[in-house]
Design an enzyme around this catalytic site. Structure first.
Site: not given
Ligand code: ATP
Ligand code: MG
Length: 471
Positions: A78, A76, A160
């Site tokens: 983002d 996907d 992260d």
């Protein structure tokens, strides 16, 4: 291949122990990387263009930039932007604001959803009055809400892993690298940004994400990022069960489930997710390990072939090895075998759902797959034909083969059913006659018999063909 992608970059940077994000990014111009705007989803590029035209900063970010740099098709796309979720909603008629813990905007284009997140800032450690509605921490340091907006620089810091903090600027076709992510891609490393322990304490799910990306990309978890995981793994017990369900699906449905499982076990992350299965693995590593690995390998194979997979089948396999010991306990207290199996199955699911909130649309088919295991041995009269018509037959049959592959002794039941499905009407009648007066109790022994087959495991029959259950 990676070498080629970054051919014009300088020699490897010497990295310190931690990945310290920089306040100014390394900027890779169009000739220093392989990305082009045409490789990204048109809808995502459209969202970025539109936000920029409206005066906001906007970039493609995270998994899609990382995957395209590696040469993997992103799942996907983002977008990160300086616009708040409400401002994004005001720009797009097809946008919705979602989330509480982490508010963002979803822009819908038919089936494609572009996730648009506002630049975040790192969490205030103290209890700053003004921010307390927007952000909150548990006393352990775990972040409960994360809605403090910030700048592009701060957004990069709170991501992260270094490889997830790469931003693609579609207008200049530039890559902005704040945390030496390109270096880590080149060296195939999963490395947390900042102090690993603190980052895991903020959000223990990052331990699962480290394993997921390591398995998916075939990367290694960098040693300082790997070191605290075993010690902090029990913190996963504090994560809401609904979030863990989502994470576990991502772990096992990304096409590398078998490798993911190995890493989860290696890093002691499997036990906090599936406590009863982990105990079964300790008790009988060969059988439980074979059954789980085989189920995960089948899942990976199906995904590679573009076939649907059902989470119910997967959970049925992950939990099955934990049933016999429980059923045996109940039998020891005088309960007959079949009710003991059923109660064991019921209790196991109730207990497991406290850890991972498996929705009813999956727990019901899990129970049906298990129940089918008791019914498949009972074939006399019209039973076999009735079972064939059962919508759960296929999943139940596939599950039976899986148990046999893991070394469970079923007296050739899988082969019998394989033949029965291919047989003509008259052949079927004679197969049932041949069962003759064999005691129906053949397979009614409650807890599965587990004599090990000689000749080893892996009687592979190609990918399982179970129909999607519940979805
Ligand atoms: P994929 O979509 O392929 O699973 P992804 O990297 O896009 O991988 P997402 O879960 O879609 O993963 O998250 C998008 C981005 O948001 C990540 O790349 C990362 O930068 C950031 N992110 C997601 N979860 C966290 C987290 N728990 N802590 C910090 N940053 C996160
Ligand atoms: Mg993503």
């Amino acid at each position: 291949m990676l070498k080629k992608l970054f051919k014009s970059l300088r020699s490897p940077l010497s990295l310190k122990r931690q990945a310290h994000p920089r306040s100014t990014p390394e900027v890779l111009g169009p000739r220093q990387h392989s990305l082009q705007r045409g490789q990204f989803s048109r809808n995502a590029v459209g969202v970025v263009d539109r936000l920029q035209k409206a005066g906001y900063q906007a970039y493609l970010v995270g998994g899609c930039v990382r995957d395209l740099l590696i040469g993997v098709q992103p799942k996907d796309f983002d977008v990160a932007t300086s616009a708040t979720p409400e401002q994004v909603r005001a720009e797009f008629r097809n946008a919705r604001v979602i989330g509480r813990r982490f508010k963002l905007a979803h822009v819908h284009f038919g089936r494609e959803i572009i996730e648009v997140a506002t630049f975040r800032s790192n969490h205030p450690q103290g209890d700053d009055e003004e921010d307390s509605h927007q952000s909150a921490r548990h006393e352990s340091g775990r972040i409960l809400r994360d809605n403090v907006y910030g700048t592009l620089e701060s957004d990069a810091q709170r991501r992260d892993f270094t490889i997830n903090a790469l931003y693609f600027d579609v207008s200049g076709e530039r890559v902005l690298d704040y945390a030496h992510g390109v270096h880590d891609i080149r060296n195939r490393l999963i490395r947390l940004i900042g102090d690993p322990e603190q980052r895991y304490l903020e959000d223990p799910v990052r331990m699962l994400r480290a394993v997921r990306f390591a398995a998916k990309l075939g990367f290694e978890i960098e040693k300082h990022s790997a070191a605290p995981i075993r010690r902090l793994a029990p913190m996963l017990r504090d994560i809401p069960a609904a979030r863990l369900f989502e994470e576990v699906l991502k772990l096992f449905l990304a096409g590398r489930a078998e490798r993911t499982f190995e890493l989860l076990v290696e890093y002691d992350l499997f036990a906090p997710l599936f406590p009863a299965s982990a105990k079964a693995l300790e008790r009988d590593p060969e059988y439980a390990g074979d059954l789980i690995r085989q189920a995960l390998a089948n899942t990976d194979e199906r995904i590679a072939l573009g076939k649907p997979v059902t989470p119910a089948f997967l959970f049925a396999a992950l939990l099955w090895p934990a049933i016999p010991a429980r059923a045996a306990q109940l039998q020891a207290r005088g309960m007959p075998p079949i009710p003991a199996m059923q109660e064991a199955a019921h209790d196991l699911i109730v207990e497991q759902c406290k850890r991972i909130a498996i929705p009813k649309r999956f727990t019901i088919p899990i129970r049906e797959i298990w129940d089918m295991q008791e019914r498949l041995p009972r074939r006399q009269g019209k039973r076999a034909d009735l079972l064939l018509e059962n919508p759960r037959f296929r999943a139940g049959y596939d599950f039976l083969l899986l148990r046999e592959d893991a070394g469970e002794q079923t007296d050739g039941l899988g082969d019998w059913w394989t033949d029965y499905q291919d047989a003509s009407d008259s052949e079927r009648r004679s197969m049932i006659r041949e069962l003759g007066n064999r005691q129906e109790e053949d397979g009614e022994g409650g807890a599965p018999a587990r004599k090990r087959r000689r000749g080893g495991r892996n009687r592979r029959r190609g990918p399982r063909s179970e129909a999607p259950a519940g979805e």
